[in-house]
Scaffold this active site. Structure first.
Site, short mmCIF file in Angstrom:
data_model
loop_
_atom_site.label_atom_id
_atom_site.label_comp_id
_atom_site.label_asym_id
_atom_site.label_seq_id
_atom_site.Cartn_x
_atom_site.Cartn_y
_atom_site.Cartn_z
N ARG A 65 1.29 -1.47 0.31
CA ARG A 65 0.13 0.33 -0.11
C ARG A 65 0.52 1.32 -0.03
NH1 ARG A 65 -4.82 -1.05 3.98
NH2 ARG A 65 -5.11 0.93 3.00
N GLN A 90 -6.23 9.41 6.74
CA GLN A 90 -4.65 8.61 7.55
C GLN A 90 -3.65 9.90 7.66
OE1 GLN A 90 -4.37 4.65 5.74
NE2 GLN A 90 -6.20 4.00 7.43
N ASP A 133 -15.31 2.94 3.27
CA ASP A 133 -14.64 1.08 3.58
C ASP A 133 -16.43 0.46 3.28
OD1 ASP A 133 -12.36 1.78 4.08
OD2 ASP A 133 -13.21 2.09 5.70
N LYS A 193 -6.89 0.12 -0.99
CA LYS A 193 -7.06 -1.09 -0.19
C LYS A 193 -6.45 -2.01 0.51
CE LYS A 193 -9.41 2.82 1.35
NZ LYS A 193 -9.10 3.98 2.52
C1 S3P Z 1 -9.59 5.08 8.28
C2 S3P Z 1 -9.31 5.77 7.22
C3 S3P Z 1 -9.96 5.62 5.83
C4 S3P Z 1 -10.28 3.76 5.47
C5 S3P Z 1 -10.04 2.68 7.22
C6 S3P Z 1 -9.21 3.98 8.13
C7 S3P Z 1 -9.00 5.70 9.08
O1 S3P Z 1 -8.36 4.85 4.89
O2 S3P Z 1 -10.46 3.64 4.47
O3 S3P Z 1 -10.58 1.86 6.57
O4 S3P Z 1 -8.73 5.07 10.55
O5 S3P Z 1 -8.11 7.21 9.49
P1 S3P Z 1 -8.44 6.60 4.23
O6 S3P Z 1 -7.69 7.63 5.14
O7 S3P Z 1 -6.81 6.27 3.71
O8 S3P Z 1 -9.25 7.12 3.22
#
Ligand code: S3P
Length: 419
Positions: free
Chosen positions: A113, A159, A305, A332
């Protein structure tokens, strides 16, 4: 198929990771109730332990002894993040601001990833981040003295946003992040609740220099991304209704429920209440004839998700569902666009891949076959639900991969419907 009864889905995965990380960084003791006890959250607990934090075995009710913003220590081994992107990216932000050197590793899926999206802002703040040529894991970070940052993220990613905010928090610098669209906002809510000086304006979040972080208890609400599978099951049923208790209905997370309504299902939110800074409700879903929907880029962050479940639902809806602006699905736990479409076709559904999404035409024809999950928990659960509908017969090659986010999924699925 008939659905009935009520179900309490496990704790929210995003809030669970953050409750551990912010508990560890707080000064004092933080109690956590209702945490998600799944492989991904165990990964975060393990990484914190490797950094010298005393995190007990996860359970329904436990405490984390915070070490303070600067209290984590040099790890003796690589930080094993398992399958968890959230563990990797959020903890990279923390490590970048500490006087330590650490290597982040993970399983084959996580190692593929993209990590450049956090390596760039953390590098701009002053950390030394090294990535292999494919820009995934292993990633090594030499943390140190960071400076203020104003970061424009190219992707709407909680994230990435959280990595920058946590680096800014631990380093005590000013951090400002703007995203192209608003991603889930748990980090900023939980930071603000703990006394950090955070302001949100549209798609921009700002953390003041030298923000403190108090210890604070967290009651983790039910995970809307896990609830989505059961909402989808109820929407596809022939009769009955399903009550999902205590689900987090934060507005950055409920895009799937809105789409279910647009597709014609009956969805109601009951007993809506504010619990520990998050909106929580009981979600009651019952079936109606489903019609196709259209999903564009603006819809994606609030349901990122849940798109595998939506794609499965689209096979049972009248008309053509078109999903675009969802290129993030390719990075993902698996390439969810390729994997969804190839599995749907193998089952006999009418689906095509688009560069940034998919096109699915619904029908009543039974879907039969064995799907390949590529170890992706959300694909396993979405096809598990689709297999329960009508005369479908779907076998999932790796049912155990649900342990990443929902270890009791198959038991809960069996309990909530009858054929
Ligand atoms: C998450 C953010 C999402 C999501 C992941 C959990 C988090 O990813 O897909 O399952 O807890 O911040 P992205 O922020 O990279 O889209």
């Amino acid at each position: 198929m008939k659905v009935s009864g009520s179900l309490r889905v496990p704790g929210d995965k995003s809030i669970s990771h953050r409750a551990l990380i912010l508990g560890a960084l707080g000064s004092g003791t933080s109690r956590v109730t209702g945490i998600l006890e799944s492989a991904d959250v165990h990964s975060t607990a393990g990484v914190l332990r490797a950094l010298g934090v005393r995190v007990p075995e996860l359970s329904a009710d436990f405490v984390v002894e915070g070490v303070g913003l600067r209290g984590m220590s040099q790890p003796e081994q690589p930080l094993d993040c398992g399958n968890s992107g959230t563990t990797t990216r959020l903890m990279a932000g923390v490590v970048a601001a500490l006087p330590v050197t650490a290597t982040f590793v993970g399983d084959a899926s996580l190692s593929r990833r993209p990590m450049r999206r956090i390596a760039r802002p953390l590098g701009a703040m002053g950390a030394a981040v090294e990535l292999p040529p494919h820009q995934g894991l292993p990633m090594s970070i030499r943390g140190g003295t960071l400076h203020d940052v104003e970061w424009r993220s190219e992707v709407a990613s909680a994230q990435v946003k959280s990595a920058v905010l946590l680096a800014g928090l631990v380093a005590g610098v000013h951090a400002r992040v703007t995203e192209p669209a608003r991603s889930r906002d748990h980090t900023e809510r939980m930071l603000a609740a703990r006394g950090a000086a955070v302001t949100v304006s549209g798609t921009r979040v700002e953390l003041e220099r030298g923000s403190p972080l108090a210890a604070m208890d967290t009651a983790v609400p039910g995970d809307p991304s896990s609830a989505a599978f059961f909402a989808g099951l109820a929407a596809m049923a022939a009769s009955g209704d399903l009550r999902l208790e205590g689900v987090c209905v934060n507005e950055t997370r409920i895009g799937f429920l809105e789409q279910l309504r647009r597709m014609g299902a009956s969805v109601s939110l009951e007993n809506r209440r504010l619990e520990g800074g998050e909106w929580v409700a009981d979600v009651v879903v019952s079936p109606r004839a489903l019609r196709a929907t259209t999903i564009t880029q603006a819809d994606v962050p609030a349901m990122v998700d849940e798109i595998p479940m939506l794609g499965c639902l689209a096979t049972r809806a009248e008309g053509e569902t078109v999903i675009t602006g969802a290129g993030e699905l390719r990075v993902k736990e698996s390439d969810r666009i390729a994997a969804m479409v190839s599995n749907l076709r193998l089952l006999g559904a009418d689906a095509d891949e688009l560069p940034d999404g998919m096109r699915i035409r619904g029908s009543d024809a039974p879907l039969r076959g064995r799907v390949t999950t590529h170890g992706d928990h959300r694909l396993a659960m979405a096809f598990g639900v689709l297999g329960a509908a009508g005369d479908n017969q779907i076998e999932v090659d790796d049912p155990g991969c649900v342990a990443v986010s929902y270890p009791a999924f198959w038991t809960d699925l069996a309990r909530s419907h009858r054929r």
